[in-house]
Design an enzyme around this catalytic site. Structure first.
Site, PDB file in Angstrom:
ATOM      1  N   GLY A 254     -42.913-106.379  33.842  1.00  0.00           N
ATOM      2  CA  GLY A 254     -43.946-107.413  33.945  1.00  0.00           C
ATOM      3  C   GLY A 254     -43.345-108.802  34.123  1.00  0.00           C
ATOM      4  O   GLY A 254     -42.122-108.950  34.285  1.00  0.00           O
TER       5      GLY A 254
ATOM      6  N   ASP B 111     -42.857 -95.483  27.505  1.00  0.00           N
ATOM      7  CA  ASP B 111     -44.272 -95.807  27.282  1.00  0.00           C
ATOM      8  C   ASP B 111     -44.453 -96.255  25.836  1.00  0.00           C
ATOM      9  O   ASP B 111     -44.179 -95.493  24.904  1.00  0.00           O
ATOM     10  CB  ASP B 111     -45.111 -94.546  27.583  1.00  0.00           C
ATOM     11  CG  ASP B 111     -46.601 -94.815  27.497  1.00  0.00           C
ATOM     12  OD1 ASP B 111     -47.004 -95.878  26.973  1.00  0.00           O
ATOM     13  OD2 ASP B 111     -47.362 -93.942  27.948  1.00  0.00           O
TER      14      ASP B 111
ATOM     15  N   ALA C 120     -48.026-104.869  27.689  1.00  0.00           N
ATOM     16  CA  ALA C 120     -49.421-105.096  27.293  1.00  0.00           C
ATOM     17  C   ALA C 120     -50.327-104.678  28.429  1.00  0.00           C
ATOM     18  O   ALA C 120     -49.891-104.592  29.581  1.00  0.00           O
ATOM     19  CB  ALA C 120     -49.651-106.571  26.978  1.00  0.00           C
TER      20      ALA C 120
ATOM     21  N   THR D 266     -52.791-106.325  30.408  1.00  0.00           N
ATOM     22  CA  THR D 266     -53.123-107.748  30.590  1.00  0.00           C
ATOM     23  C   THR D 266     -54.285-107.961  31.563  1.00  0.00           C
ATOM     24  O   THR D 266     -54.644-109.111  31.823  1.00  0.00           O
ATOM     25  CB  THR D 266     -51.893-108.527  31.107  1.00  0.00           C
ATOM     26  OG1 THR D 266     -51.447-107.922  32.320  1.00  0.00           O
ATOM     27  CG2 THR D 266     -50.772-108.534  30.098  1.00  0.00           C
TER      28      THR D 266
ATOM     29  N   THR E  82     -51.791-114.150  22.704  1.00  0.00           N
ATOM     30  CA  THR E  82     -52.463-114.957  23.733  1.00  0.00           C
ATOM     31  C   THR E  82     -53.383-116.028  23.160  1.00  0.00           C
ATOM     32  O   THR E  82     -53.916-115.877  22.052  1.00  0.00           O
ATOM     33  CB  THR E  82     -53.296-114.005  24.628  1.00  0.00           C
ATOM     34  OG1 THR E  82     -54.098-114.773  25.512  1.00  0.00           O
ATOM     35  CG2 THR E  82     -54.226-113.126  23.808  1.00  0.00           C
TER      36      THR E  82
ATOM     37  N   TYR F  14     -60.153-107.987  25.572  1.00  0.00           N
ATOM     38  CA  TYR F  14     -58.709-108.254  25.628  1.00  0.00           C
ATOM     39  C   TYR F  14     -58.292-109.141  24.450  1.00  0.00           C
ATOM     40  O   TYR F  14     -57.346-108.826  23.725  1.00  0.00           O
ATOM     41  CB  TYR F  14     -58.368-108.934  26.963  1.00  0.00           C
ATOM     42  CG  TYR F  14     -56.961-109.497  27.049  1.00  0.00           C
ATOM     43  CD1 TYR F  14     -55.866-108.661  27.226  1.00  0.00           C
ATOM     44  CD2 TYR F  14     -56.738-110.875  26.960  1.00  0.00           C
ATOM     45  CE1 TYR F  14     -54.574-109.184  27.311  1.00  0.00           C
ATOM     46  CE2 TYR F  14     -55.449-111.401  27.047  1.00  0.00           C
ATOM     47  CZ  TYR F  14     -54.371-110.556  27.223  1.00  0.00           C
ATOM     48  OH  TYR F  14     -53.096-111.073  27.301  1.00  0.00           O
TER      49      TYR F  14
ATOM     50  N   LYS G  53     -55.857-108.131  21.361  1.00  0.00           N
ATOM     51  CA  LYS G  53     -54.605-108.862  21.105  1.00  0.00           C
ATOM     52  C   LYS G  53     -54.605-109.434  19.684  1.00  0.00           C
ATOM     53  O   LYS G  53     -53.562-109.438  19.019  1.00  0.00           O
ATOM     54  CB  LYS G  53     -54.416-109.985  22.130  1.00  0.00           C
ATOM     55  CG  LYS G  53     -54.187-109.515  23.562  1.00  0.00           C
ATOM     56  CD  LYS G  53     -52.888-108.755  23.790  1.00  0.00           C
ATOM     57  CE  LYS G  53     -51.665-109.630  23.658  1.00  0.00           C
ATOM     58  NZ  LYS G  53     -50.422-108.866  24.001  1.00  0.00           N
TER      59      LYS G  53
ATOM     60  N   TRP H 170     -51.522-118.484  29.906  1.00  0.00           N
ATOM     61  CA  TRP H 170     -51.399-118.603  31.375  1.00  0.00           C
ATOM     62  C   TRP H 170     -49.933-118.514  31.806  1.00  0.00           C
ATOM     63  O   TRP H 170     -49.331-119.480  32.299  1.00  0.00           O
ATOM     64  CB  TRP H 170     -51.991-119.927  31.866  1.00  0.00           C
ATOM     65  CG  TRP H 170     -53.430-120.162  31.555  1.00  0.00           C
ATOM     66  CD1 TRP H 170     -54.288-119.292  30.921  1.00  0.00           C
ATOM     67  CD2 TRP H 170     -54.208-121.331  31.843  1.00  0.00           C
ATOM     68  NE1 TRP H 170     -55.528-119.868  30.814  1.00  0.00           N
ATOM     69  CE2 TRP H 170     -55.515-121.112  31.367  1.00  0.00           C
ATOM     70  CE3 TRP H 170     -53.920-122.543  32.451  1.00  0.00           C
ATOM     71  CZ2 TRP H 170     -56.529-122.062  31.485  1.00  0.00           C
ATOM     72  CZ3 TRP H 170     -54.932-123.491  32.572  1.00  0.00           C
ATOM     73  CH2 TRP H 170     -56.215-123.249  32.095  1.00  0.00           C
TER      74      TRP H 170
HETATM   75  N1  LIG Z   1     -50.048-113.143  31.905  1.00  0.00           N
HETATM   76  C1  LIG Z   1     -50.643-114.094  31.186  1.00  0.00           C
HETATM   77  O1  LIG Z   1     -51.226-115.043  31.715  1.00  0.00           O
HETATM   78  C2  LIG Z   1     -50.579-114.026  29.682  1.00  0.00           C
HETATM   79  C3  LIG Z   1     -51.268-115.006  28.950  1.00  0.00           C
HETATM   80  C4  LIG Z   1     -51.197-114.956  27.550  1.00  0.00           C
HETATM   81  C5  LIG Z   1     -50.487-113.951  26.936  1.00  0.00           C
HETATM   82  N2  LIG Z   1     -49.850-113.000  27.674  1.00  0.00           N
HETATM   83  C6  LIG Z   1     -49.115-111.952  26.977  1.00  0.00           C
HETATM   84  O2  LIG Z   1     -47.759-112.039  27.381  1.00  0.00           O
HETATM   85  C7  LIG Z   1     -47.156-110.737  27.291  1.00  0.00           C
HETATM   86  C8  LIG Z   1     -46.409-110.447  28.575  1.00  0.00           C
HETATM   87  O3  LIG Z   1     -47.365-110.304  29.609  1.00  0.00           O
HETATM   88  P1  LIG Z   1     -47.023-110.542  31.150  1.00  0.00           P
HETATM   89  O4  LIG Z   1     -47.616-111.835  31.523  1.00  0.00           O
HETATM   90  O5  LIG Z   1     -45.577-110.297  31.390  1.00  0.00           O
HETATM   91  O6  LIG Z   1     -47.951-109.393  31.765  1.00  0.00           O
HETATM   92  P2  LIG Z   1     -47.678-108.298  32.883  1.00  0.00           P
HETATM   93  O7  LIG Z   1     -46.953-108.920  34.035  1.00  0.00           O
HETATM   94  O8  LIG Z   1     -49.004-107.655  33.117  1.00  0.00           O
HETATM   95  O9  LIG Z   1     -46.680-107.284  32.171  1.00  0.00           O
HETATM   96  C9  LIG Z   1     -47.085-106.332  31.249  1.00  0.00           C
HETATM   97  C10 LIG Z   1     -46.180-105.131  31.455  1.00  0.00           C
HETATM   98  O10 LIG Z   1     -46.503-104.172  30.452  1.00  0.00           O
HETATM   99  C11 LIG Z   1     -46.429-102.906  31.063  1.00  0.00           C
HETATM  100  N3  LIG Z   1     -47.183-101.913  30.284  1.00  0.00           N
HETATM  101  C12 LIG Z   1     -48.511-101.727  30.210  1.00  0.00           C
HETATM  102  N4  LIG Z   1     -48.784-100.706  29.400  1.00  0.00           N
HETATM  103  C13 LIG Z   1     -47.593-100.232  28.943  1.00  0.00           C
HETATM  104  C14 LIG Z   1     -47.225 -99.170  28.088  1.00  0.00           C
HETATM  105  N5  LIG Z   1     -48.137 -98.366  27.521  1.00  0.00           N
HETATM  106  N6  LIG Z   1     -45.906 -98.965  27.853  1.00  0.00           N
HETATM  107  C15 LIG Z   1     -44.959 -99.760  28.417  1.00  0.00           C
HETATM  108  N7  LIG Z   1     -45.261-100.765  29.258  1.00  0.00           N
HETATM  109  C16 LIG Z   1     -46.562-100.996  29.510  1.00  0.00           C
HETATM  110  C17 LIG Z   1     -47.003-103.106  32.449  1.00  0.00           C
HETATM  111  O11 LIG Z   1     -46.594-102.071  33.303  1.00  0.00           O
HETATM  112  P3  LIG Z   1     -47.639-101.453  34.379  1.00  0.00           P
HETATM  113  O12 LIG Z   1     -48.158-102.634  35.171  1.00  0.00           O
HETATM  114  O13 LIG Z   1     -46.798-100.517  35.155  1.00  0.00           O
HETATM  115  O14 LIG Z   1     -48.704-100.795  33.564  1.00  0.00           O
HETATM  116  C18 LIG Z   1     -46.378-104.445  32.817  1.00  0.00           C
HETATM  117  O15 LIG Z   1     -45.139-104.272  33.444  1.00  0.00           O
HETATM  118  C19 LIG Z   1     -48.286-109.781  26.961  1.00  0.00           C
HETATM  119  O16 LIG Z   1     -48.304-109.530  25.579  1.00  0.00           O
HETATM  120  C20 LIG Z   1     -49.540-110.546  27.332  1.00  0.00           C
HETATM  121  O17 LIG Z   1     -50.658-110.125  26.589  1.00  0.00           O
HETATM  122  C21 LIG Z   1     -49.869-113.020  29.041  1.00  0.00           C
END
Ligand SMILES: NC(=O)c1ccc[n+]([C@@H]2O[C@H](COP(=O)([O-])OP(=O)(O)OC[C@H]3O[C@@H](n4cnc5c(N)ncnc54)[C@H](OP(=O)(O)O)[C@@H]3O)[C@@H](O)[C@H]2O)c1
Length: 284
Positions: free
Chosen positions: A10, A36, A60, A62, A101, A125, A129, A150
């Site tokens: 991610g 996983d 996560a 997301t 988040t 969501y 979280k 974000w």
């Molecule tokens: N993105 C945002 O704007 C944002 C904002 C606030 C907080 N956050 C938090 O920041 C953290 C990092 O998020 P990110 O932005 O890097 O999101 P992301 O790009 O969606 O990455 C999440 C990763 O988790 C993987 N994943 C999902 N289910 C899984 C499982 N069961 N086992 C192992 N891997 C799994 C996904 O793989 P697949 O795609 O292959 O399923 C993806 O590679 C998360 O906790 C998110 O809630 C993100």
């Protein structure tokens, strides 16, 4: 002193992997297909195999709108599974870092949210979280839970990530201007995680780049920076729209600025303003 990254494919997981490689921090980066989070025996086996000193859970579900209809999966991936992983780490004396988040808040405050402010999520969501934060800290009180907002970086799928591509492909960008928050440049978060692990920080804390903004502010600043850098963008116009016109399934907080002073006090570092991250974001 190996770090194990879950969800390494991610936005954050990729940034952490690059950061650790550049800093020569030993690290095992496990993508979803490799490991996983929702498979407890696989998680336990990975902990025993790699014997990490620290696990960073960047995995996560997301997809905020999808979570509205996939409630069970949202709570499993974002709450139950991280809590099980935190408990498995605690039993082995491994530090656990979890990410949460700004969507845990309802957006009714008009000053930046502190860690101890009342959380009332508006979406499945956000609820999942929030449950994840609580269950991780219950399973391992020495865990670190970092709320971010974000997140953006090159190659990600969030709206701010895609804006970068759209600058080069669209003449008019339609961008919501009625929600105020922070953004978090993933490479800066990766660096913050290294610092927090080194300081053995625990509990809940907020991290985001300094300064509040709307998505439209981000788009305006990105266009200005691209022009300054002489990049051949196609975008000529940014049209402000309301979030309601996007007809998204999940409700988002209208205001979710995070107060990051606990991070700054703890580390003695000032987080750089979001505008200062844009040239790196455009250059990648
Ligand atoms: N993105 C945002 O704007 C944002 C904002 C606030 C907080 N956050 C938090 O920041 C953290 C990092 O998020 P990110 O932005 O890097 O999101 P992301 O790009 O969606 O990455 C999440 C990763 O988790 C993987 N994943 C999902 N289910 C899984 C499982 N069961 N086992 C192992 N891997 C799994 C996904 O793989 P697949 O795609 O292959 O399923 C993806 O590679 C998360 O906790 C998110 O809630 C993100």
């Amino acid at each position: 002193m190996t770090q194990l990254i879950l969800g390494a494919g991610g936005i954050l997981g990729s940034a952490l992997t690059r950061h650790n490689a550049a800093r020569k921090i030993p690290c095992v980066s496990a993508k979803h297909a490799d490991l996983d989070l929702c498979d407890p025996p696989a998680i336990e086996a990975a902990l025993d195999r790699y014997v990490p000193s620290c696990v960073v859970n960047a995995a996560a579900l997301t997809a905020v709108d999808l979570c509205e209809t996939e409630r069970e999966r949202a709570f499993e991936v974002n709450a139950a599974a991280p809590a099980r992983a935190a408990a498995a780490c605690r039993r082995r004396g491994i530090r656990f870092v979890h990410i949460s988040t700004d969507y845990v808040f309802d957006g009714q405050l008009r000053r930046p949210y502190r860690e101890e402010d009342f959380a009332r999520p508006l979406s499945v969501y956000g609820a999942a979280k929030l449950e994840g934060e609580r269950r991780v800290l219950a399973a391992d009180p020495s865990a670190l839970v970092i709320r971010v907002a974000w997140v953006f970086d090159c190659g990600g799928r969030t709206f701010l990530c895609r804006l970068r591509e759209m600058l080069f492909s669209e003449e008019t960008l339609r961008v919501a201007d009625d929600r105020t928050g922070n953004c978090t440049y993933a490479p800066d978060l990766a660096e913050a995680i290294e610092i927090l692990i080194a300081r053995r920080a625990s509990g809940l804390l907020h991290f985001a780049n300094r300064g509040e903004l709307s998505w439209r502010d981000f788009a305006d600043a990105l266009v200005a920076e691209a022009r300054r850098l002489g990049r051949p963008i196609r975008c000529r116009k940014i049209e402000p729209i309301s979030s309601a016109s996007l007809n998204l399934a999940a409700r988002r907080p209208p205001y979710s600025v995070l107060d990051t002073s606990r991070y700054e006090r703890l580390t003695g570092r000032t987080i750089r303003p979001w505008r200062e991250t844009l040239s790196a974001f455009l250059r990648e």
